[in-house]
Design an enzyme around this catalytic site. Structure first.
Site, PDB file in Angstrom:
ATOM      1  N   TYR A 160      -4.719   3.396   3.688  1.00 22.71           N
ATOM      2  CA  TYR A 160      -4.728   2.758   2.539  1.00 22.71           C
ATOM      3  C   TYR A 160      -4.900   1.399   3.233  1.00 22.71           C
ATOM      4  O   TYR A 160      -6.059   0.631   2.714  1.00 22.71           O
ATOM      5  CB  TYR A 160      -3.640   2.616   1.472  1.00 22.71           C
ATOM      6  CG  TYR A 160      -3.912   1.788   0.318  1.00 22.71           C
ATOM      7  CD1 TYR A 160      -4.700   2.050  -0.933  1.00 22.71           C
ATOM      8  CD2 TYR A 160      -3.136   0.498   0.272  1.00 22.71           C
ATOM      9  CE1 TYR A 160      -4.602   1.329  -1.866  1.00 22.71           C
ATOM     10  CE2 TYR A 160      -3.526  -0.369  -0.949  1.00 22.71           C
ATOM     11  CZ  TYR A 160      -4.213   0.231  -1.811  1.00 22.71           C
ATOM     12  OH  TYR A 160      -4.192  -0.578  -2.969  1.00 22.71           O
ATOM     13  N   LYS A 164      -8.643  -0.913   2.802  1.00 22.25           N
ATOM     14  CA  LYS A 164      -8.647  -2.141   2.230  1.00 22.25           C
ATOM     15  C   LYS A 164      -9.116  -3.495   2.994  1.00 22.25           C
ATOM     16  O   LYS A 164      -9.683  -4.344   2.764  1.00 22.25           O
ATOM     17  CB  LYS A 164      -7.538  -2.535   1.461  1.00 22.25           C
ATOM     18  CG  LYS A 164      -7.007  -1.428   0.110  1.00 22.25           C
ATOM     19  CD  LYS A 164      -7.977  -1.674  -1.007  1.00 22.25           C
ATOM     20  CE  LYS A 164      -7.623  -0.805  -2.314  1.00 22.25           C
ATOM     21  NZ  LYS A 164      -8.658  -1.311  -3.246  1.00 22.25           N
TER      22      LYS A 164
END
Length: 256
Positions: A160, A164
């Site tokens: 993740y 991002k």
């Protein structure tokens, strides 16, 4: 005839996306909302938007499926007019928190396909249309919702974080490319926002907040993220390019 402001908010079924759609409706935007499948929650978001007296269309779209992007933008244009504000909110988290050494290919690819690759190419599809379109003085923008994890490392959510961080750079790149066309491109980095997605982690972070993890010792609300998006979408930073705005209660402020 004055051009209407039209926002496309991806991942608007609930949480931050729903709050953004409602906030932009209050600002006078007609709003297109998307999610990967139809649902009563998505219909509820549409009802929230329409209560503001603007038009709304709810569409199904998978951001990871790049072949759908032009079709999606065309469907919004047919229903509401050309998109003047793209809000990249759709995203996924890790399939399971795990040690960095145990990250699976499936979870890594899922995060990158949706959060980074798919969103990158949706921005590209929007930008290609926007640079060719007449805008009649209407503010045009891209607002991308990333995360505090675009900056702060969380080893149990490594895929993740990577997705991002990549999306943050993509936003910076588009901001430079589109500045000459008068299209503002910005990033919003939410911290700990109380939503359905963060509910499983609430007890753990409650304790950490009490011990000073954040300067403001509470969870943020989706509406607080939405207020920042409204400011950006309505031209509130006319001489800024690629600005990343934290909505995190001081989570990322260096402190000791």
């Amino acid at each position: 005839m004055e051009q209407r402001r039209v926002a496309l908010v991806t991942g608007a079924r609930r949480g931050i996306g729903r709050a953004i759609a409602s906030e932009l409706a209050q600002a006078g935007f007609d709003v297109a909302i998307t999610d990967i499948v139809p649902s009563a929650e998505l219909d509820g978001t549409r009802a929230d938007v329409e209560r503001a007296g603007v038009r709304c269309v709810a569409l199904t779209s998978n951001v990871a499926d790049i072949a759908q992007h032009d079709t999606l933008l065309g469907a919004v244009e047919d229903s509401l007019g050309g998109v003047t504000c793209l809000v990249n909110n759709a995203g996924v988290s890790v399939m399971a928190r795990s040690d960095l050494l145990d990250v699976t290919l499936e979870s890594y690819d899922r995060c990158l396909d949706v959060n980074t690759r798919g969103t990158f190419f949706l921005m590209q599809a929007f930008a290609r249309r926007a640079v060719k379109a007449s805008h009649d003085g209407v503010n045009r923008s891209i607002v991308t919702i990333t995360s505090s994890n675009a900056v702060a490392a969380s080893p149990q959510r490594s895929e993740y974080c990577v997705s991002k961080a990549g999306l943050s750079m993509a936003t910076t790149l588009f901001s430079l490319r589109l500045a000459e066309h008068g299209i503002g491109v910005f990033e919003v980095q939410p911290g700990l926002i109380e939503t359905e997605m963060t509910a499983p982690s609430k007890a753990r972070y409650d304790a950490q907040m009490e011990n000073g993890l954040t300067a403001i010792r509470r969870w943020g609300a989706p509406e607080e993220v939405a207020a920042v998006v409204r400011m950006l979408a309505t031209g509130g930073l006319p001489f800024s390019v690629g600005q990343a705005i934290r909505v995190d209660g001081g989570l990322l402020v260096s402190k000791y």
